[in-house]
Design an enzyme around this catalytic site. Structure first.
Site, short mmCIF file in Angstrom:
data_model
loop_
_atom_site.label_atom_id
_atom_site.label_comp_id
_atom_site.label_asym_id
_atom_site.label_seq_id
_atom_site.Cartn_x
_atom_site.Cartn_y
_atom_site.Cartn_z
N GLU A 80 16.20 -30.10 17.43
CA GLU A 80 15.16 -29.48 18.24
C GLU A 80 13.78 -29.97 17.80
OE1 GLU A 80 13.50 -26.29 20.83
OE2 GLU A 80 14.75 -28.07 20.84
N ASP A 108 20.47 -27.61 18.73
CA ASP A 108 19.25 -27.47 17.94
C ASP A 108 19.38 -28.05 16.54
OD1 ASP A 108 17.71 -26.05 19.93
OD2 ASP A 108 19.00 -24.31 19.53
#
Length: 252
Positions: A80, A108
């Site tokens: 992310e 992420d």
């Protein structure tokens, strides 16, 4: 809300959030609630990763300070916050190296200890509702899901919370602090309620029209901490830089 975001979050996080929104044609000055949500999500991802390492024996350890030359590997790869091209490059590299199934959507984080991708969620609603939405989107049992709320609740795949209790408590405390700071500035209700947010947006747009003719001063500062989001094999000082991300909101 925009002023709050710039005061409350580290400049590195603010820059990354602005870059992410502009990549999708969104304006942080107009969609301020989304701006705040993205900054919050980025900070939680960084806090999730911070201080967690794997030693030479392959064991997971927590190191807050110590010998920088120790044979330690970051337990989590942060995906992310990267631009989409670089993010997919990192994901593909991980999959080719570990043999893990490639996810359909960008996750992420990647956990090198458990060998799995992680999807982090931060919600203003009920955790179980948001968890089901995430699970329905991911549609993969291989991607681990971990949801946090601003009220201190959390939910994770198979009740496996990955991190130790103290690390999770640090994240929950930060989220609670953000909520309190928003509430003290009268921003929390609009952050939670779409109807209130829409009303506030109209008010902000009207205010911008009235101030359109006024001179403005813009800072084009570039944070050197952006280098912390290079692939792990290019990075030597990530932990020290990420610690700066966890600044407390300043007092009013």
């Amino acid at each position: 809300m925009e002023d709050f975001v710039r005061q409350c979050f580290n400049p590195m996080i603010v820059e990354l959030a602005e870059k992410a929104m502009k990549e999708y044609g969104e304006d942080p000055k107009i969609e301020t609630n989304k701006f705040a949500a993205i900054c919050t999500h980025l900070e939680v991802c960084f806090m999730y990763s911070d201080f967690h390492f794997i030693d030479e024996r392959g064991e997971s350890i927590i190191v807050e300070s110590g010998d920088p030359n120790a044979l330690l590997k970051h337990r989590f790869e942060i995906i992310e916050g990267r631009d989409r091209t670089m993010a997919w490059t990192v994901v593909n590299s991980i999959c080719n190296t570990t043999g893990v199934e490639k996810p359909k959507f960008l996750p992420d984080l990647y956990d090198y200890k458990e060998n799995r991708f992680i999807e982090i969620g931060v919600t203003r609603r009920e955790v179980h509702i948001y968890y089901l939405e995430k699970a329905n989107k991911v549609k993969s049992e291989k991607t681990h899901i971990h949801i946090f709320s601003f009220t201190g609740e959390e939910m994770a795949t198979k009740a496996d919370y990955t991190l130790d209790e103290e690390s999770r408590a640090r994240i929950k405390t930060r989220l609670f602090t953000i909520r309190q700071e928003m509430a003290s500035r009268g921003l929390w209700d609009s952050f939670v309620s779409p109807r209130e947010a829409k009303r506030q947006l109209k008010k902000d747009l009207k205010s911008q029209e009235q101030c359109a003719g006024l001179p403005t001063k813009v800072s084009h500062r570039t944070s050197p901490a952006l280098k912390t989001l290079e692939p792990m094999w290019m990075d030597s000082n990530r932990t020290a830089a990420l610690r700066a991300s966890f600044l407390k909101c300043p007092k009013k």
